[in-house]
Structures are given as C-alpha cells and as structure tokens.
Design a protein around this motif. Structure first.
Motif, mmCIF file in Angstrom:
data_model
loop_
_atom_site.group_PDB
_atom_site.id
_atom_site.type_symbol
_atom_site.label_atom_id
_atom_site.label_comp_id
_atom_site.label_asym_id
_atom_site.label_seq_id
_atom_site.Cartn_x
_atom_site.Cartn_y
_atom_site.Cartn_z
ATOM 1 N N TYR A 171 -14.718 -12.454 7.208
ATOM 2 C CA TYR A 171 -15.795 -12.426 8.191
ATOM 3 C C TYR A 171 -16.761 -11.308 7.822
ATOM 4 O O TYR A 171 -16.376 -10.295 7.242
ATOM 5 N N GLN A 172 -18.032 -11.562 8.131
ATOM 6 C CA GLN A 172 -19.046 -10.588 7.746
ATOM 7 C C GLN A 172 -20.220 -10.647 8.707
ATOM 8 O O GLN A 172 -20.420 -11.621 9.435
ATOM 9 N N LEU A 173 -20.983 -9.566 8.697
ATOM 10 C CA LEU A 173 -22.162 -9.452 9.534
ATOM 11 C C LEU A 173 -23.363 -9.260 8.623
ATOM 12 O O LEU A 173 -23.391 -8.332 7.810
ATOM 13 N N LEU A 174 -24.326 -10.169 8.733
ATOM 14 C CA LEU A 174 -25.561 -10.111 7.958
ATOM 15 C C LEU A 174 -26.723 -9.765 8.866
ATOM 16 O O LEU A 174 -26.672 -9.994 10.071
ATOM 17 N N GLN A 175 -27.781 -9.248 8.249
ATOM 18 C CA GLN A 175 -29.023 -8.998 8.986
ATOM 19 C C GLN A 175 -30.158 -9.684 8.261
ATOM 20 O O GLN A 175 -30.219 -9.661 7.025
#
Length: 188
Positions: A171-175
């Motif tokens: 899982y990852q968080l992108l902007q």
C-alpha cells in the motif's frame, strides 16, 4: 469491522460475506491515517471501490466534510447504507455504479481518493489506467491511497509520499501535482 479512530472510534460497520470483499485491516488503516495526519477536517474524499466502506467511514469519522463511496454489489450497497444510517453519517454519499464510469462523468473534485479495487482487479497494469483517469476529479495536491499486490512506481505528475507492505499487500500514498508543466495528464 470496527472504525479505528475519530468520532466513531470502536463503532462497528456491517461487512457482508462476499468472495471479492477483503476489507483493509485495522493496522493498515491506522498507518494510512497516520500518513494523512489523523484528521481530515473539511476534506472531500472519494472511496472509489468502497467494498466494506472501512476507508470511507474512517475518513468521515476523522472529520471529512464529504465522503463519496462508489460500489456495484447490491448486498454490499445495502450494508453500506445500513452502516451510514446507524452512524448517522450525513456527510457520506453512497453511489451505486461502476467506478470507471463515475470517474469519467464531470463532477466534484476530491482532496483524498482511496483506490483499492477488488483483489483480482488491482494488478499493476490496471492501476496506472485508473490513475490516468483521476486528475479531472482531483483538487490540487490531492493524495491518492493505492492498495495492491505490488507497489506502483510513481512518475510525474505523481509523487510517492509513503509506501509499506502488510503480508501480501503493498500500500502506498501518492500525491498529484496539478501544476505540472509537462502537459501529461497524470499518466504513470
């Protein structure tokens, strides 16, 4: 399934037994909302493949002004509606429909998007195509949570903020940078 933080902390949400439904575990949600800053006051959030609704209800519990949950399965929709009523979550809108069709319609823009398609649909080839369709629905600087078998290598105008792994799930968080000068519309 229980909500792990915010106004409805420890409250339960309905999760029907469906073969394609695999709710995001508590510890992964805790990590995600630590990344997002615990509170989402005033944010508009999109839970594109709502499933159990764990991510969307968690966002609402933590102050999101608006949460749109998109889901196709009728039994799952009924459970989402029941949980919304029990929590009295007026800021949650439940949309019965296809996620991709929802994205291509003109409409509001979101600050946070939860992108966790059913497990067989969230292979690496599908996620870049989904990300490419998101920019018209994103606020400048929007953050997008991805969950899948493998991490995605982000490329401009996307930047990776955080990444982790829990068992077989990455899982990852992108902007998203709305001010990219390349003219590329969010392809990764």
């Amino acid at each position: 399934m229980r909500i792990v933080g915010g106004r409805w902390r420890s409250r339960l949400i309905d999760v029907p037994a469906r073969p394609h439904l695999r709710p995001t575990p508590d510890r992964v949600r805790e990590t995600l909302f630590n990344w997002l800053g615990q509170r989402l006051d005033g944010c508009a959030c999109l839970d594109l493949y709502a499933g159990s609704g764990a991510l969307g209800f968690e966002a609402a519990s933590r102050g999101a002004a608006r949460v749109v949950m998109v889901e196709t399965d009728r039994a799952v929709l009924a459970a989402l509606r029941h949980s919304r009523e029990r929590l009295q979550a007026e800021q949650v809108e439940i949309v019965a429909g296809d996620a991709l069709e929802y994205l291509v319609r003109p409409g509001e823009r979101f600050d946070v998007v939860f992108l966790d398609p059913p497990f067989r649909q969230n292979a690496l080839p599908a996620l870049p195509a989904l990300l490419a369709k998101l920019p018209p629905r994103l606020q400048p600087g929007a953050r997008v949570y991805l969950e899948g078998a493998d991490a995605l290598q982000a490329a401009a105008p996307w930047s990776e903020l955080k990444r982790a792994r829990a068992g077989q799930v990455s899982y990852q968080l992108l902007q998203w940078s709305a001010h990219d000068q390349s003219g590329v519309s969010g392809d990764v």
